[in-house]
Design a protein around this motif. Structure first.
Motif, PDB file in Angstrom:
ATOM      1  N   LYS A  19       0.767  -1.583   0.258  1.00  0.00           N
ATOM      2  CA  LYS A  19       0.289  -0.129  -0.313  1.00  0.00           C
ATOM      3  C   LYS A  19       1.140   1.129  -0.003  1.00  0.00           C
ATOM      4  O   LYS A  19       0.542   2.064   0.534  1.00  0.00           O
ATOM      5  N   VAL A  20       1.236   1.278  -1.090  1.00  0.00           N
ATOM      6  CA  VAL A  20       3.082   2.665  -1.352  1.00  0.00           C
ATOM      7  C   VAL A  20       2.667   2.606  -2.498  1.00  0.00           C
ATOM      8  O   VAL A  20       3.622   3.811  -2.859  1.00  0.00           O
ATOM      9  N   ALA A  21       1.764   2.761  -3.150  1.00  0.00           N
ATOM     10  CA  ALA A  21       1.873   3.206  -4.909  1.00  0.00           C
ATOM     11  C   ALA A  21       1.125   4.330  -5.377  1.00  0.00           C
ATOM     12  O   ALA A  21       0.375   4.251  -5.692  1.00  0.00           O
ATOM     13  N   GLU A  22       2.111   5.186  -4.587  1.00  0.00           N
ATOM     14  CA  GLU A  22       1.331   6.576  -4.370  1.00  0.00           C
ATOM     15  C   GLU A  22       1.929   7.480  -5.668  1.00  0.00           C
ATOM     16  O   GLU A  22       3.502   6.438  -6.198  1.00  0.00           O
ATOM     17  N   ALA A  23       1.872   8.213  -6.492  1.00  0.00           N
ATOM     18  CA  ALA A  23       1.717   8.826  -7.744  1.00  0.00           C
ATOM     19  C   ALA A  23       3.642   9.182  -7.964  1.00  0.00           C
ATOM     20  O   ALA A  23       4.185   9.014  -8.667  1.00  0.00           O
ATOM     21  N   ASP A  67      16.447   1.522  -2.629  1.00  0.00           N
ATOM     22  CA  ASP A  67      17.379   2.790  -2.364  1.00  0.00           C
ATOM     23  C   ASP A  67      17.063   4.475  -2.514  1.00  0.00           C
ATOM     24  O   ASP A  67      17.008   4.619  -1.613  1.00  0.00           O
ATOM     25  N   ALA A  68      15.989   4.173  -3.700  1.00  0.00           N
ATOM     26  CA  ALA A  68      15.091   5.594  -3.996  1.00  0.00           C
ATOM     27  C   ALA A  68      14.148   5.805  -2.204  1.00  0.00           C
ATOM     28  O   ALA A  68      13.778   7.262  -2.268  1.00  0.00           O
ATOM     29  N   LEU A  69      13.445   4.712  -2.464  1.00  0.00           N
ATOM     30  CA  LEU A  69      12.477   5.299  -0.850  1.00  0.00           C
ATOM     31  C   LEU A  69      13.450   5.593   0.285  1.00  0.00           C
ATOM     32  O   LEU A  69      12.843   6.058   0.882  1.00  0.00           O
ATOM     33  N   LEU A  70      14.404   4.400   0.313  1.00  0.00           N
ATOM     34  CA  LEU A  70      15.313   5.297   1.269  1.00  0.00           C
ATOM     35  C   LEU A  70      15.972   6.096   1.541  1.00  0.00           C
ATOM     36  O   LEU A  70      15.649   6.899   3.282  1.00  0.00           O
ATOM     37  N   GLU A  71      16.005   6.874   0.628  1.00  0.00           N
ATOM     38  CA  GLU A  71      16.665   7.960   0.696  1.00  0.00           C
ATOM     39  C   GLU A  71      15.376   9.027   0.627  1.00  0.00           C
ATOM     40  O   GLU A  71      16.345  10.047   1.413  1.00  0.00           O
ATOM     41  N   ARG A  72      14.427   8.962   0.263  1.00  0.00           N
ATOM     42  CA  ARG A  72      13.581   9.895   0.454  1.00  0.00           C
ATOM     43  C   ARG A  72      12.283   9.133   1.467  1.00  0.00           C
ATOM     44  O   ARG A  72      11.327  10.749   2.160  1.00  0.00           O
ATOM     45  N   TYR A  73      11.498   8.765   2.032  1.00  0.00           N
ATOM     46  CA  TYR A  73      10.855   7.961   2.274  1.00  0.00           C
ATOM     47  C   TYR A  73      11.177   7.102   4.159  1.00  0.00           C
ATOM     48  O   TYR A  73      10.619   6.913   4.918  1.00  0.00           O
ATOM     49  N   GLY A  74      12.593   6.323   3.326  1.00  0.00           N
ATOM     50  CA  GLY A  74      12.239   5.819   4.485  1.00  0.00           C
ATOM     51  C   GLY A  74      12.364   4.080   4.142  1.00  0.00           C
ATOM     52  O   GLY A  74      12.244   3.879   3.176  1.00  0.00           O
ATOM     53  N   ASP A  84       9.419  -9.763  14.516  1.00  0.00           N
ATOM     54  CA  ASP A  84       8.963  -9.029  15.478  1.00  0.00           C
ATOM     55  C   ASP A  84       8.966  -8.373  16.140  1.00  0.00           C
ATOM     56  O   ASP A  84       8.855  -7.737  17.423  1.00  0.00           O
ATOM     57  N   SER A  85      10.849  -8.392  16.555  1.00  0.00           N
ATOM     58  CA  SER A  85      11.107  -7.979  17.710  1.00  0.00           C
ATOM     59  C   SER A  85      12.590  -7.017  17.165  1.00  0.00           C
ATOM     60  O   SER A  85      12.923  -7.541  16.333  1.00  0.00           O
ATOM     61  N   GLY A  86      12.737  -6.357  18.588  1.00  0.00           N
ATOM     62  CA  GLY A  86      13.623  -5.729  17.600  1.00  0.00           C
ATOM     63  C   GLY A  86      13.291  -4.275  16.364  1.00  0.00           C
ATOM     64  O   GLY A  86      12.237  -4.121  16.075  1.00  0.00           O
ATOM     65  N   GLU A  87      14.815  -3.265  16.103  1.00  0.00           N
ATOM     66  CA  GLU A  87      14.096  -2.248  15.210  1.00  0.00           C
ATOM     67  C   GLU A  87      13.807  -2.545  13.315  1.00  0.00           C
ATOM     68  O   GLU A  87      14.613  -3.020  13.266  1.00  0.00           O
ATOM     69  N   PRO A  88      13.120  -2.105  13.324  1.00  0.00           N
ATOM     70  CA  PRO A  88      12.040  -2.840  11.918  1.00  0.00           C
ATOM     71  C   PRO A  88      13.539  -2.684  10.974  1.00  0.00           C
ATOM     72  O   PRO A  88      13.786  -1.539  10.769  1.00  0.00           O
ATOM     73  N   HIS A  89      13.449  -3.334  10.346  1.00  0.00           N
ATOM     74  CA  HIS A  89      14.043  -3.196   9.059  1.00  0.00           C
ATOM     75  C   HIS A  89      13.844  -4.040   7.580  1.00  0.00           C
ATOM     76  O   HIS A  89      12.596  -4.865   8.063  1.00  0.00           O
ATOM     77  N   ALA A  90      14.338  -3.299   6.810  1.00  0.00           N
ATOM     78  CA  ALA A  90      13.920  -3.325   5.176  1.00  0.00           C
ATOM     79  C   ALA A  90      14.030  -4.721   4.963  1.00  0.00           C
ATOM     80  O   ALA A  90      15.522  -5.549   5.346  1.00  0.00           O
ATOM     81  N   LEU A  91      13.948  -5.653   4.241  1.00  0.00           N
ATOM     82  CA  LEU A  91      14.082  -7.064   2.923  1.00  0.00           C
ATOM     83  C   LEU A  91      15.167  -6.875   2.353  1.00  0.00           C
ATOM     84  O   LEU A  91      15.190  -5.334   1.681  1.00  0.00           O
ATOM     85  N   ASP A  92      15.464  -7.786   1.247  1.00  0.00           N
ATOM     86  CA  ASP A  92      16.699  -7.283   0.941  1.00  0.00           C
ATOM     87  C   ASP A  92      16.388  -8.299  -0.651  1.00  0.00           C
ATOM     88  O   ASP A  92      15.898  -9.199  -0.210  1.00  0.00           O
ATOM     89  N   VAL A  93      17.296  -7.585  -1.004  1.00  0.00           N
ATOM     90  CA  VAL A  93      16.826  -8.683  -2.468  1.00  0.00           C
ATOM     91  C   VAL A  93      17.966  -9.844  -2.766  1.00  0.00           C
ATOM     92  O   VAL A  93      19.306  -8.787  -2.746  1.00  0.00           O
ATOM     93  N   GLU A  94      17.924 -10.815  -3.096  1.00  0.00           N
ATOM     94  CA  GLU A  94      18.342 -12.000  -3.608  1.00  0.00           C
ATOM     95  C   GLU A  94      18.220 -12.498  -4.377  1.00  0.00           C
ATOM     96  O   GLU A  94      17.609 -12.995  -4.310  1.00  0.00           O
ATOM     97  N   PRO A  95      19.071 -13.057  -5.440  1.00  0.00           N
ATOM     98  CA  PRO A  95      20.046 -12.395  -5.413  1.00  0.00           C
ATOM     99  C   PRO A  95      20.690 -11.167  -5.815  1.00  0.00           C
ATOM    100  O   PRO A  95      19.849 -10.838  -6.173  1.00  0.00           O
TER     101      PRO A  95
END
Length: 118
Positions: free
Chosen positions: A26-30, A67-74, A83-94
């Motif tokens: 639910k983040v597909a804004e213009a 990467d672009a989202l991290l720079e602008r939005y988080g 479900d514990s610890g600091e929220p973190h993003a998933l990684d793309v692998e490979p």
């Protein structure tokens, strides 16, 4: 009828997969969709220079948008596994390979293929 251009096919597929993940979270804004378009345009040149990289385009576009989202939005997409610890993003692998997946690097768990987030 002419044969479809494999570069355009790969780019359209990458766009669709990343947009599906953005929509699922639910983040597909213009403004964010514009980031996808920018990433696809940048990768068009890249894949034209290195046609053997066609299979890698979806993962690279996903990483570019992340990467672009991290720079602008988080961070995006946030890990749904931990479900514990600091929220973190998933990684793309490979990082550079075919069949890219979203992975939780902390737990070592594959969450979904790129395009398959829920």
């Amino acid at each position: 009828m002419s044969k479809p251009d494999p570069v355009e096919q790969a780019l359209h597929t990458a766009r669709a997969l990343v947009l599906a993940d953005l929509s699922a979270r639910k983040v597909a804004e213009a403004e964010i969709v514009s980031l996808v378009e920018d990433a696809v345009a940048d990768r068009r040149w890249w894949v034209e220079q290195w046609p053997d990289g066609l299979a890698y385009v979806a993962g690279l576009v996903a990483q570019d948008v992340q990467d672009a989202l991290l720079e602008r939005y988080g961070r995006w997409p946030l890990c749904p596994v931990c479900d514990s610890g600091e929220p973190h993003a998933l990684d793309v692998e490979p990082e550079l390979g075919p069949d890219p997946h979203w992975v939780c690097g902390r737990a070592g768990v594959v969450v979904a293929p790129v395009g398959g987030l829920t």
